[in-house]
Motif scaffolding. Structure first.
Motif, PDB file in Angstrom:
ATOM      1  N   ALA A 170      16.467  90.081  39.933  1.00 43.13           N
ATOM      2  CA  ALA A 170      17.462  89.039  40.192  1.00 43.13           C
ATOM      3  C   ALA A 170      18.867  89.637  40.223  1.00 43.13           C
ATOM      4  CB  ALA A 170      17.365  87.955  39.128  1.00 43.13           C
ATOM      5  N   HIS A 173      19.392  91.766  43.222  1.00 43.41           N
ATOM      6  CA  HIS A 173      19.488  90.964  44.428  1.00 43.41           C
ATOM      7  C   HIS A 173      20.848  90.297  44.564  1.00 43.41           C
ATOM      8  CE1 HIS A 173      17.673  89.243  47.901  1.00 43.41           C
ATOM      9  NE2 HIS A 173      18.333  88.150  47.645  1.00 43.41           N
ATOM     10  N   PHE A 175      22.010  87.501  43.003  1.00 45.48           N
ATOM     11  CA  PHE A 175      22.097  86.042  42.962  1.00 45.48           C
ATOM     12  C   PHE A 175      23.402  85.646  42.301  1.00 45.48           C
ATOM     13  CE2 PHE A 175      17.223  85.756  42.989  1.00 45.48           C
ATOM     14  CZ  PHE A 175      17.214  85.591  44.362  1.00 45.48           C
ATOM     15  N   GLU A 176      23.977  84.593  42.808  1.00 46.03           N
ATOM     16  CA  GLU A 176      25.320  84.218  42.375  1.00 46.03           C
ATOM     17  C   GLU A 176      25.428  83.983  40.875  1.00 46.03           C
ATOM     18  OE1 GLU A 176      26.124  80.813  44.772  1.00 46.03           O
ATOM     19  OE2 GLU A 176      24.758  79.522  43.653  1.00 46.03           O
ATOM     20  N   GLU A 177      24.300  83.621  40.250  1.00 47.43           N
ATOM     21  CA  GLU A 177      24.345  83.349  38.814  1.00 47.43           C
ATOM     22  C   GLU A 177      24.574  84.615  37.982  1.00 47.43           C
ATOM     23  OE1 GLU A 177      21.928  82.400  40.823  1.00 47.43           O
ATOM     24  OE2 GLU A 177      22.075  80.214  40.886  1.00 47.43           O
ATOM     25  N   PHE A 178      24.372  85.760  38.635  1.00 44.93           N
ATOM     26  CA  PHE A 178      24.457  87.005  37.870  1.00 44.93           C
ATOM     27  C   PHE A 178      25.646  87.873  38.253  1.00 44.93           C
ATOM     28  CE2 PHE A 178      20.204  85.491  38.125  1.00 44.93           C
ATOM     29  CZ  PHE A 178      19.681  85.675  36.866  1.00 44.93           C
ATOM     30  N   MET A 181      28.212  89.731  35.705  1.00 49.61           N
ATOM     31  CA  MET A 181      27.576  90.436  34.603  1.00 49.61           C
ATOM     32  C   MET A 181      27.479  91.903  35.010  1.00 49.61           C
ATOM     33  SD  MET A 181      23.918  89.299  33.013  1.00 49.61           S
ATOM     34  CE  MET A 181      24.244  87.562  32.788  1.00 49.61           C
TER      35      MET A 181
END
Lengths: 199, 199, 199, 199
Positions: A170, A173, A175-178, A181
């Motif tokens: 994830a 890749h 993903f915007e949620e990460f 970080m």
DNA sequence: CATGAATGAGACTTCATTCAT
DNA sequence: AATGAATGAAGTCTCATTCAT
């Protein structure tokens, strides 16, 4: 020597697979050119394009497990080894996003006929077993060190590893949620979650 | 009517994709035949094979999210909804193993040119967001019911969901470590692990 | 060798163009067959059917000017050279009625896309200039010999040549007004008219 | 009424021929669309695309001779009529460059099958005869007026007319040798040459 | 061993024509 | 009479594989 040329072709094929993200569009001519070898010569070493691709994948699978073993044999405590294992998987997946799927799901999108498929699947299963075996050793170290109270059952630690790998995927890749970080943070949280789940 | 025939072709294409596990080997003639339509007729509705395949995937993505929504709207408490969500994902993945990879990793092995890819990727991203949104709602229900002490951070619950999905995938795939487990057991353990991780 | 096969294909294509009087109906398979070559081989030498046809025409244009040069270099006085020039044009046109139109009008009915067209048109213009140059030399000989009193202006001798060519075309075409004339007579009258106009 | 629709289709077809300079690429759908008529309706009026194209050409040929007749019937002396004739041919050729070749050489580059060809050729021959007939009348006027001393033989005046036409074609085509000449000048010189040749 | 020119099966796509409405 | 959706024959082009050198 024959073997050398085979490896040259494996590497060429794998390189193109990565480049194109799509095995179906790779031409024998391309592979031969990338390996700096005559088109006809390919057929001195492989019965068909199928065979070359299948063997290339098997070659890749073996290389994966080899570098994985090396990475966790560098020594250190449980956390260090766990991190090394994840880093290895992470870099393997980065280097070979197309194969990530293959490795994770054992699905073969590749345009490889059924006969070749079973050959690959067998090798894939071997590789998976090898990974699982190593994972168990890592768990045992964790238990010995007392990080894990008692040895968890197989289901639990397998899924926990799967979980950690999913974090990487994830993250890689994007993903915007990460996105806000760092990789270090992600790895740290991944480790913490891993320990928590298994305790 | 035009739309009907398009859907007929979508379904035919998706059926073949599932059957073949490989989009690159699908021929326009096959799709047309599966849809019981003349080969030339395909080109009355789609500019090219590429377009047909790309649109078929988008059609599939939309259908996925639709059935997912339905499945979690059937009511019930947190555990029921969680189970329904997992069951939906499980059956979607069973029905469409090839797409599972696509959905999970957003990688496109399919022989679809760059222009189509971006179209698909946009739709995929939409779908992923829709799933994440629904997931959050499920989490909120868990919090309201008190199953989850306090609302966990996004990273945690996302990964927890990923974890649950991975359990299903592993189970469905029949990895030897899971063979002596029933689906019910697996789901139960999956739920327990989910709650544990987020507490 | 590569070049040989290209020429083989040029000749085959030109042969079929003549035969069919229509470039649009020529199939790659026909050309390949006429050249006694595999269908796929054509694409080893030409990117497309278009390219092959365009290059074939250019090949033809170059051949025309070459045989024309040869024909007027055989020596002899003004009348002999004039006759030789006309004979060459006559036989070229007989050999290639379809191209006659092309050469005379520089219009391209052929199914060749715009990119190829400009390529051909450039070559055609070169050829036309080469012809005009040779024509002027013939005129100069006529002047030196005193057959033509003084050098006529370009417009006049260009049109006079065009006129002569038109006589041939009409004769070759077999218009009823010319049927009871021998080629010799026609050429003789053509010459007389040519001289008369330019005097 | 039926006939009206046929003419609509003729005009549409001719328009597209002009536009495309290539009959082989014209599609029935295009013609129908240009005529604002359903594709299927075309087949109510014509047995095939071939037939439609062939009839369109015949329609064009008839129109040519009709406007030619009109143009030379406007009255005036020999020079005026000669000029009018040339002007008519010039404008016909401008309006229809593709057909110019056809008319001049009676060669059929068009993708029309042999059966249709003979139909067209017959009509072309009729048209050519009609033109020749009119030309003769013009010559007779010239003789009556004394511009031409005595009636020249058919060969001579036919070629002289061909010559004049060639001047126009060359001029219209914009060959570099003619660029600094006005149309008036060209016509004037053409006339002078015409008279000179026939005297 | 090594090569790459040659091949032809088979894929995609176009479009004249049909036919139910 | 008018339509346009449907069709499939036929054309262009690709590419895995062969084989003479």
């Amino acid at each position: 020597m024959g073997t050398d040329k085979k490896i040259l072709l494996y590497e060429a094929a794998l390189g193109l697979i990565e480049e194109k993200r799509d095995m179906s569009n790779i031409k024998v001519a391309d592979i031969a050119k990338a390996a700096d070898i005559g088109k006809g010569t390919v057929y001195e070493y492989f019965k068909s394009k199928e065979q070359l691709l299948a063997e290339s994948i098997i070659y890749f699978l073996k290389k994966c497990i080899k570098t994985f073993e090396e990475s966790i044999n560098s020594g250190g405590g449980f956390k260090v080894i766990y991190m090394a294992a994840l880093k290895n998987i992470s870099s393997t997946m980065t280097a070979s996003r197309t194969f990530s799927q293959y490795i994770t799901f054992n699905e073969c999108n590749f345009s490889i006929k059924k006969t070749m498929q079973s050959l690959i699947e067998e090798h894939f299963e071997n590789m998976r077993r090898a990974y699982v075996e190593k994972f168990e050793k890592i768990i045992d170290i964790g238990v010995k060190e007392g990080v894990l109270k008692k040895k968890p059952d197989k289901f639990s630690w397998l899924i926990a590893f799967g979980n950690s790998i999913m974090c990487i995927v994830a993250f890689k890749h994007g993903f915007e949620e990460f996105v806000d970080m760092t990789e270090e943070e992600m790895m740290e949280r991944s480790y913490n979650m891993f320990v928590k789940v298994l305790t």
